[in-house]
Write a protein that holds these residues in place. Structure first.
Motif, PDB file in Angstrom:
ATOM      1  N   VAL A 167       0.834  -1.202   0.000  1.00 16.73           N
ATOM      2  CA  VAL A 167       0.000   0.000   0.000  1.00 16.73           C
ATOM      3  C   VAL A 167       0.872   1.257   0.000  1.00 16.73           C
ATOM      4  CG1 VAL A 167      -1.652   1.367   1.326  1.00 16.73           C
ATOM      5  CG2 VAL A 167      -1.998  -1.098   1.077  1.00 16.73           C
ATOM      6  N   ALA A 168       1.912   1.256   0.817  1.00 17.02           N
ATOM      7  CA  ALA A 168       2.815   2.411   0.870  1.00 17.02           C
ATOM      8  C   ALA A 168       3.462   2.659  -0.495  1.00 17.02           C
ATOM      9  CB  ALA A 168       3.886   2.188   1.934  1.00 17.02           C
ATOM     10  N   ARG A 169       3.869   1.593  -1.163  1.00 19.83           N
ATOM     11  CA  ARG A 169       4.489   1.735  -2.477  1.00 19.83           C
ATOM     12  C   ARG A 169       3.482   2.221  -3.520  1.00 19.83           C
ATOM     13  NH1 ARG A 169       7.992  -3.919  -2.322  1.00 19.83           N
ATOM     14  NH2 ARG A 169       9.704  -3.118  -1.030  1.00 19.83           N
ATOM     15  N   ILE A 170       2.246   1.743  -3.407  1.00 19.83           N
ATOM     16  CA  ILE A 170       1.188   2.176  -4.337  1.00 19.83           C
ATOM     17  C   ILE A 170       0.949   3.680  -4.194  1.00 19.83           C
ATOM     18  CG2 ILE A 170      -1.303   2.049  -4.786  1.00 19.83           C
ATOM     19  CD1 ILE A 170      -1.078  -0.962  -4.050  1.00 19.83           C
ATOM     20  N   LEU A 171       0.848   4.155  -2.950  1.00 15.92           N
ATOM     21  CA  LEU A 171       0.613   5.579  -2.724  1.00 15.92           C
ATOM     22  C   LEU A 171       1.754   6.416  -3.296  1.00 15.92           C
ATOM     23  CD1 LEU A 171      -0.801   5.658   0.941  1.00 15.92           C
ATOM     24  CD2 LEU A 171      -2.031   5.394  -1.212  1.00 15.92           C
ATOM     25  N   THR A 172       2.979   5.936  -3.103  1.00 14.71           N
ATOM     26  CA  THR A 172       4.145   6.666  -3.614  1.00 14.71           C
ATOM     27  C   THR A 172       4.150   6.699  -5.136  1.00 14.71           C
ATOM     28  OG1 THR A 172       5.493   6.078  -1.681  1.00 14.71           O
ATOM     29  CG2 THR A 172       6.668   6.725  -3.684  1.00 14.71           C
ATOM     30  N   LYS A 173       3.905   5.575  -5.765  1.00 14.62           N
ATOM     31  CA  LYS A 173       3.937   5.512  -7.220  1.00 14.62           C
ATOM     32  C   LYS A 173       2.808   6.321  -7.856  1.00 14.62           C
ATOM     33  CE  LYS A 173       6.293   1.041  -7.639  1.00 14.62           C
ATOM     34  NZ  LYS A 173       6.216  -0.367  -8.125  1.00 14.62           N
ATOM     35  N   LEU A 174       1.655   6.351  -7.190  1.00 16.44           N
ATOM     36  CA  LEU A 174       0.524   7.109  -7.737  1.00 16.44           C
ATOM     37  C   LEU A 174       0.605   8.586  -7.375  1.00 16.44           C
ATOM     38  CD1 LEU A 174      -2.503   4.707  -7.139  1.00 16.44           C
ATOM     39  CD2 LEU A 174      -1.066   4.932  -9.180  1.00 16.44           C
ATOM     40  N   GLY A 175       1.431   8.915  -6.403  1.00 22.52           N
ATOM     41  CA  GLY A 175       1.561  10.306  -5.984  1.00 22.52           C
ATOM     42  C   GLY A 175       0.326  10.827  -5.272  1.00 22.52           C
ATOM     43  N   VAL A 176      -0.314   9.967  -4.450  1.00 20.57           N
ATOM     44  CA  VAL A 176      -1.526  10.360  -3.743  1.00 20.57           C
ATOM     45  C   VAL A 176      -1.286  10.322  -2.239  1.00 20.57           C
ATOM     46  CG1 VAL A 176      -3.067   9.613  -5.578  1.00 20.57           C
ATOM     47  CG2 VAL A 176      -2.393   7.976  -3.825  1.00 20.57           C
ATOM     48  N   ARG A 177      -2.150  11.028  -1.480  1.00 20.71           N
ATOM     49  CA  ARG A 177      -1.925  11.182  -0.042  1.00 20.71           C
ATOM     50  C   ARG A 177      -2.452  10.030   0.779  1.00 20.71           C
ATOM     51  NH1 ARG A 177      -6.028  12.894   3.203  1.00 20.71           N
ATOM     52  NH2 ARG A 177      -4.533  13.769   4.681  1.00 20.71           N
ATOM     53  N   ASP A 178      -3.475   9.315   0.276  1.00 25.92           N
ATOM     54  CA  ASP A 178      -4.033   8.243   1.086  1.00 25.92           C
ATOM     55  C   ASP A 178      -4.742   7.221   0.218  1.00 25.92           C
ATOM     56  OD1 ASP A 178      -6.531   9.317   0.417  1.00 25.92           O
ATOM     57  OD2 ASP A 178      -6.725  10.409   2.286  1.00 25.92           O
ATOM     58  N   ARG A 179      -5.309   6.208   0.874  1.00 24.49           N
ATOM     59  CA  ARG A 179      -5.948   5.087   0.193  1.00 24.49           C
ATOM     60  C   ARG A 179      -7.173   5.523  -0.605  1.00 24.49           C
ATOM     61  NH1 ARG A 179      -4.728   0.216   3.589  1.00 24.49           N
ATOM     62  NH2 ARG A 179      -6.791  -0.609   3.090  1.00 24.49           N
ATOM     63  N   VAL A 180      -7.907   6.483  -0.083  1.00 27.13           N
ATOM     64  CA  VAL A 180      -9.109   6.939  -0.778  1.00 27.13           C
ATOM     65  C   VAL A 180      -8.750   7.500  -2.146  1.00 27.13           C
ATOM     66  CG1 VAL A 180     -11.073   8.508  -0.697  1.00 27.13           C
ATOM     67  CG2 VAL A 180     -10.262   7.428   1.396  1.00 27.13           C
ATOM     68  N   GLN A 181      -7.730   8.352  -2.188  1.00 25.10           N
ATOM     69  CA  GLN A 181      -7.310   8.925  -3.458  1.00 25.10           C
ATOM     70  C   GLN A 181      -6.767   7.847  -4.406  1.00 25.10           C
ATOM     71  OE1 GLN A 181      -7.823  12.071  -4.290  1.00 25.10           O
ATOM     72  NE2 GLN A 181      -8.687  12.571  -2.284  1.00 25.10           N
ATOM     73  N   ALA A 182      -6.125   6.831  -3.839  1.00 26.65           N
ATOM     74  CA  ALA A 182      -5.622   5.730  -4.672  1.00 26.65           C
ATOM     75  C   ALA A 182      -6.779   4.980  -5.320  1.00 26.65           C
ATOM     76  CB  ALA A 182      -4.784   4.773  -3.822  1.00 26.65           C
ATOM     77  N   VAL A 183      -7.864   4.801  -4.571  1.00 25.94           N
ATOM     78  CA  VAL A 183      -9.042   4.124  -5.123  1.00 25.94           C
ATOM     79  C   VAL A 183      -9.640   4.929  -6.265  1.00 25.94           C
ATOM     80  CG1 VAL A 183     -11.416   3.465  -4.600  1.00 25.94           C
ATOM     81  CG2 VAL A 183      -9.590   2.847  -3.032  1.00 25.94           C
ATOM     82  N   VAL A 184      -9.694   6.233  -6.112  1.00 22.05           N
ATOM     83  CA  VAL A 184     -10.222   7.084  -7.178  1.00 22.05           C
ATOM     84  C   VAL A 184      -9.374   6.957  -8.438  1.00 22.05           C
ATOM     85  CG1 VAL A 184     -10.648   9.468  -7.886  1.00 22.05           C
ATOM     86  CG2 VAL A 184     -11.319   8.713  -5.604  1.00 22.05           C
ATOM     87  N   VAL A 185      -8.041   6.973  -8.273  1.00 18.76           N
ATOM     88  CA  VAL A 185      -7.145   6.815  -9.424  1.00 18.76           C
ATOM     89  C   VAL A 185      -7.397   5.477 -10.111  1.00 18.76           C
ATOM     90  CG1 VAL A 185      -4.736   6.494 -10.116  1.00 18.76           C
ATOM     91  CG2 VAL A 185      -5.345   8.356  -8.579  1.00 18.76           C
ATOM     92  N   ALA A 186      -7.608   4.423  -9.306  1.00 19.37           N
ATOM     93  CA  ALA A 186      -7.862   3.099  -9.874  1.00 19.37           C
ATOM     94  C   ALA A 186      -9.106   3.093 -10.745  1.00 19.37           C
ATOM     95  CB  ALA A 186      -7.999   2.068  -8.756  1.00 19.37           C
ATOM     96  N   HIS A 187     -10.154   3.756 -10.291  1.00 12.82           N
ATOM     97  CA  HIS A 187     -11.384   3.824 -11.071  1.00 12.82           C
ATOM     98  C   HIS A 187     -11.245   4.753 -12.265  1.00 12.82           C
ATOM     99  CE1 HIS A 187     -14.360   1.488  -8.697  1.00 12.82           C
ATOM    100  NE2 HIS A 187     -13.502   1.717  -7.713  1.00 12.82           N
ATOM    101  N   GLU A 188     -10.620   5.886 -12.063  1.00 14.64           N
ATOM    102  CA  GLU A 188     -10.422   6.829 -13.160  1.00 14.64           C
ATOM    103  C   GLU A 188      -9.610   6.199 -14.278  1.00 14.64           C
ATOM    104  OE1 GLU A 188     -10.420  11.353 -11.364  1.00 14.64           O
ATOM    105  OE2 GLU A 188      -8.566  10.209 -11.279  1.00 14.64           O
ATOM    106  N   GLY A 189      -8.594   5.422 -13.880  1.00 14.74           N
ATOM    107  CA  GLY A 189      -7.708   4.827 -14.867  1.00 14.74           C
ATOM    108  C   GLY A 189      -8.225   3.549 -15.491  1.00 14.74           C
TER     109      GLY A 189
END
Length: 214
Positions: A186-208
């Motif tokens: 999870v920490a690596r995912i947040l870093t690679k996506l450049g997002v602050r938390d899990r919620v923003q990572a989920v949004v990127v996953a759906h957007e992408g």
């Protein structure tokens, strides 16, 4: 000890929530307030780990207060509370940077668990909220995100599980991994996506287009 600040203009409800949280030895209610601007000031003074923020309060709404206090200290975790499970509140909370969204009728045990999960870095949403949030906020259009291409196959698996609303423990069980390994992914995912938390990572996953609304 997880330090919690409560912001709600209904004193009786605020007192009840404080009583529920204080009954758990891992939680300490360090402050209470009745409006958004005071919540921002108290957050700066008390440095809580988690803020439970009402949406509708006099003198400034909770979503604006969430944005303001997170601009001052991005490490604070905010769970937005409301009586109404409305799309505009969910979307507003997300855009403000909230880490969770709960209805005020959430049972005490679930409320305590949600605060602990939020403090640990998990997204905290009531039943059906994650799907409605993503469906409303993202829509059907896919927006390419270069960070998704940097994820390993296992990191993509973890992100898909995150998008399903699973906690670290649930992801570990689902993917047959140690929970510490999930936290690392999870920490690596947040870093690679450049997002602050899990919620923003989920949004990127759906957007992408990595996952779609259920």
């Amino acid at each position: 000890m997880i330090r919690v600040l409560l912001a709600d203009d209904h004193e009786l409800l605020r007192t009840g929530i404080a009583s529920v949280l204080s009954s758990d030895p891992d939680l300490a209610v360090v402050g209470q307030c009745a409006d958004g601007p005071t919540a921002v000031r108290e957050c700066a003074r008390l440095r809580p780990d988690v803020v439970l923020m009402d949406v509708e309060m006099p003198g400034g709404d909770g979503i604006s207060a969430t944005a303001a206090l997170l601009a001052a200290d991005p490490t604070t975790r905010v769970v937005v509370l409301t009586m109404f499970d409305l799309d505009e509140y969910v979307v507003g909370a997300l855009r403000a940077g909230a880490s969770g969204f709960l209805i005020k009728t959430t049972p005490p045990r679930e409320l305590v668990a949600a605060v602990k999960a939020c403090a640990a870095g998990d997204a905290t949403f009531g039943p059906s909220v994650m799907d409605r949030l993503v469906r409303t906020y993202v829509g059907s259009a896919h927006v390419p995100h270069p960070g998704l291409d940097e994820l390993t196959a296992r990191e993509r698996d973890v992100l898909r599980a995150l998008a399903g609303g699973r906690s670290n423990a649930e992801i570990a069980s689902h993917l047959f991994l140690a929970e510490t390994t999930v936290k690392t992914h999870v920490a690596r995912i947040l870093t690679k996506l450049g997002v602050r938390d899990r919620v923003q990572a989920v949004v990127v996953a759906h957007e992408g287009g990595l996952v779609g609304p259920t």
